[in-house]
Scaffold this active site. Structure first.
Site, PDB file in Angstrom:
ATOM      1  CG  ASP A   9      -0.243   0.096   2.570  1.00  0.00           C
ATOM      2  OD1 ASP A   9       0.983  -0.423   2.706  1.00  0.00           O
ATOM      3  OD2 ASP A   9      -0.971   0.459   3.710  1.00  0.00           O
ATOM      4  CG  ASP A  13       7.054   1.762   5.029  1.00  0.00           C
ATOM      5  OD1 ASP A  13       6.103   2.204   4.602  1.00  0.00           O
ATOM      6  OD2 ASP A  13       6.767   1.014   6.184  1.00  0.00           O
ATOM      7  CG  ASP A  14       4.023  -0.036   1.561  1.00  0.00           C
ATOM      8  OD1 ASP A  14       3.427  -1.275   1.686  1.00  0.00           O
ATOM      9  OD2 ASP A  14       3.864   1.120   2.189  1.00  0.00           O
ATOM     10  CG  ASN A  38       0.474   3.333   4.159  1.00  0.00           C
ATOM     11  OD1 ASN A  38       0.625   3.388   5.530  1.00  0.00           O
ATOM     12  ND2 ASN A  38       1.473   2.682   3.502  1.00  0.00           N
ATOM     13  CB  THR A 123       4.485  -4.389   2.799  1.00  0.00           C
ATOM     14  OG1 THR A 123       3.910  -3.784   1.761  1.00  0.00           O
ATOM     15  CG2 THR A 123       5.726  -5.307   2.636  1.00  0.00           C
ATOM     16  CG  ASN A 157       2.359   1.826  14.325  1.00  0.00           C
ATOM     17  OD1 ASN A 157       1.243   1.448  14.387  1.00  0.00           O
ATOM     18  ND2 ASN A 157       3.208   1.715  13.399  1.00  0.00           N
ATOM     19  CD  GLU A 163       1.486  -2.414  11.782  1.00  0.00           C
ATOM     20  OE1 GLU A 163       1.711  -1.840  10.989  1.00  0.00           O
ATOM     21  OE2 GLU A 163       0.830  -3.373  11.698  1.00  0.00           O
ATOM     22  CG  PHE A 164      -1.582   1.704   9.725  1.00  0.00           C
ATOM     23  CD1 PHE A 164      -2.410   2.644   9.816  1.00  0.00           C
ATOM     24  CD2 PHE A 164      -1.243   1.225   8.464  1.00  0.00           C
ATOM     25  CE1 PHE A 164      -3.220   3.208   8.913  1.00  0.00           C
ATOM     26  CE2 PHE A 164      -2.167   1.537   7.349  1.00  0.00           C
ATOM     27  CZ  PHE A 164      -3.094   2.754   7.599  1.00  0.00           C
ATOM     28  CG  ASN A 165       0.407  -2.861   7.696  1.00  0.00           C
ATOM     29  OD1 ASN A 165       0.124  -1.712   7.214  1.00  0.00           O
ATOM     30  ND2 ASN A 165       1.680  -3.299   7.296  1.00  0.00           N
ATOM     31  CG  HIS A 238       7.620   0.340   9.658  1.00  0.00           C
ATOM     32  ND1 HIS A 238       7.664   0.131  10.927  1.00  0.00           N
ATOM     33  CD2 HIS A 238       7.344   1.661   9.256  1.00  0.00           C
ATOM     34  CE1 HIS A 238       7.244   1.248  11.482  1.00  0.00           C
ATOM     35  NE2 HIS A 238       6.979   2.286  10.658  1.00  0.00           N
ATOM     36  CG  ASP A 239       6.034  -1.743   4.471  1.00  0.00           C
ATOM     37  OD1 ASP A 239       5.568  -2.302   5.597  1.00  0.00           O
ATOM     38  OD2 ASP A 239       5.418  -0.725   3.969  1.00  0.00           O
TER      39      ASP A 239
HETATM   40  C1  BDR Z   1       3.162   0.102   8.625  1.00  0.00           C
HETATM   41  O1  BDR Z   1       1.853   0.923   8.538  1.00  0.00           O
HETATM   42  C2  BDR Z   1       2.451   1.933   7.138  1.00  0.00           C
HETATM   43  O2  BDR Z   1       2.224   3.269   7.460  1.00  0.00           O
HETATM   44  C3  BDR Z   1       3.957   1.365   6.736  1.00  0.00           C
HETATM   45  O3  BDR Z   1       3.721   1.317   5.183  1.00  0.00           O
HETATM   46  C4  BDR Z   1       4.007   0.091   7.275  1.00  0.00           C
HETATM   47  O4  BDR Z   1       3.391  -0.934   6.324  1.00  0.00           O
HETATM   48  C5  BDR Z   1       3.915   0.608   9.853  1.00  0.00           C
HETATM   49  O5  BDR Z   1       3.024   0.333  10.813  1.00  0.00           O
HETATM   50 CA    CA Z   2       2.928  -0.615   4.145  1.00  0.00          CA
END
Ligand code: BDR
Ligand code: CA
Length: 312
Positions: A9, A13-14, A38, A123, A157, A163-165, A238-239
């Site tokens: 997405d 970082d992707d 994202n 990711t 986060n 975590e977001f994902n 991250h990714d």
């Molecule tokens: C993840 O969330 C997204 O913002 C980044 O691309 C990463 O995959 C980190 O929490």
């Molecule tokens: Ca991502």
């Protein structure tokens, strides 16, 4: 070589994960699929295609997947800007979008390749992967393993513990972690160590190619955004750690541990509850959590990939 499908997405970082996957000689990038995460799907798809154009990735099919999470509204992340990839000028796409739905591209790619040969590298939110399992359950046996960026053992986060994902689509994550295939969780415990420090940026700058400048533009925006949103001095990238783990598993330290995704908690929605107590890992445990990162190995892989891609 290692055959992977990158489900992403982009996202800064992707975008770096894409470059690592395309630029590393040990990776055979079979397909790219996009998911809303994202930013909305239209943007993440546009961004993926722009990065492909920039990195001259021309022979890899790309398809757009799920527009939104299985059961919830989507939410944009807070560190990627309006476009999902702010800070750089994206070139026009040079590859056509595959007419299939991303979920079908994932299924077809897995079923067309040798059993046990394809590695899934998600990711973003796990919506596409969960949908693919539901549509074609035979992929569970057929896939070699899933190495995903998401979750974390002791850290969040998008909430104190999530975590977001994972938090964006916890039901999808529960399906993916719950399926009886090998899942490796590359979570915040390790990715918060994958910082794009000044030294790292200097190494990329020294490559002196348009692609290296593009990557630096991404990291520069990301640094400011991560500073403003989450108080980081350097941005955690991250990714690409998930891709790096496929290339060289010694980039991280893995522990075999049961992982359950919280889908009901009032304060813990999207938490990846990881059982690390002694004697609590059953024989049939199929999930692994990454706990530590080899910083030098990781960034060397990334810098090397950007260098190789930039030379074409
Ligand atoms: C993840 O969330 C997204 O913002 C980044 O691309 C990463 O995959 C980190 O929490
Ligand atoms: Ca991502």
């Amino acid at each position: 070589t290692k055959k992977i499908i990158l489900d992403c997405d982009p996202g800064h970082d992707d975008a770096i994960a894409l470059m690592l996957a395309a630029g590393n000689p040990e990776i055979d990038l079979l397909a790219i699929t996009t998911v809303g995460g994202n930013a909305v799907l239209e943007k993440t798809t546009r961004n993926a295609r722009g990065v492909m154009a920039m990195a001259q990735i021309i022979d890899v099919p790309i398809a757009a997947g799920a527009v939104r999470p299985l059961m919830r509204e989507g939410e944009d992340a807070d560190v990627h800007g309006e476009s999902g990839l702010d800070g750089v000028d994206l070139p026009e796409p040079t590859t056509e979008l595959d007419p299939r739905h991303g979920v079908d591209l994932i299924i077809d790619t897995i079923m067309e390749n040798e059993p046990g040969s394809v590695i899934l590298v998600p990711t973003g939110p796990l919506t596409n992967i969960a949908m693919a399992i539901r549509k074609e359950p035979r992929i569970i046996e057929r896939v070699k393993e899933v190495v995903l960026m998401g979750g974390g053992v002791h850290v969040g986060n998008w909430s104190a513990v999530a975590e977001f994902n994972i938090k964006i689509d916890p039901e999808a994550a529960a399906i993916v972690f719950g399926a009886p295939w090998k899942v490796t969780m590359i979570g915040l415990d390790v990715t918060h160590k994958a910082l794009a420090t000044d030294e790292v940026c200097d190494r990329i700058r020294a490559l002196n190619t348009p692609l290296a400048d593009f990557a630096l533009g991404l990291l520069t925006f990301f640094r400011q955004a991560y500073h403003d949103a989450q108080g980081f001095e350097f941005p955690p990238v991250h990714d690409p750690v998930a891709v790096a783990t496929v290339i060289d598993p010694s980039v991280v330290n893995l522990v075999k541990a049961p992982i359950h995704v919280e889908t009901k908690g009032e304060h813990t929605l999207g938490m990846t509850v990881t059982e690390l107590r002694y004697g609590h890992t059953p024989e049939d445990c199929h999930t692994y959590a990454a706990l530590d990162l080899d910083f030098e190995k990781f960034w060397s892989l990334v810098v090397d990939a950007i260098e190789r891609l930039g030379k074409q």
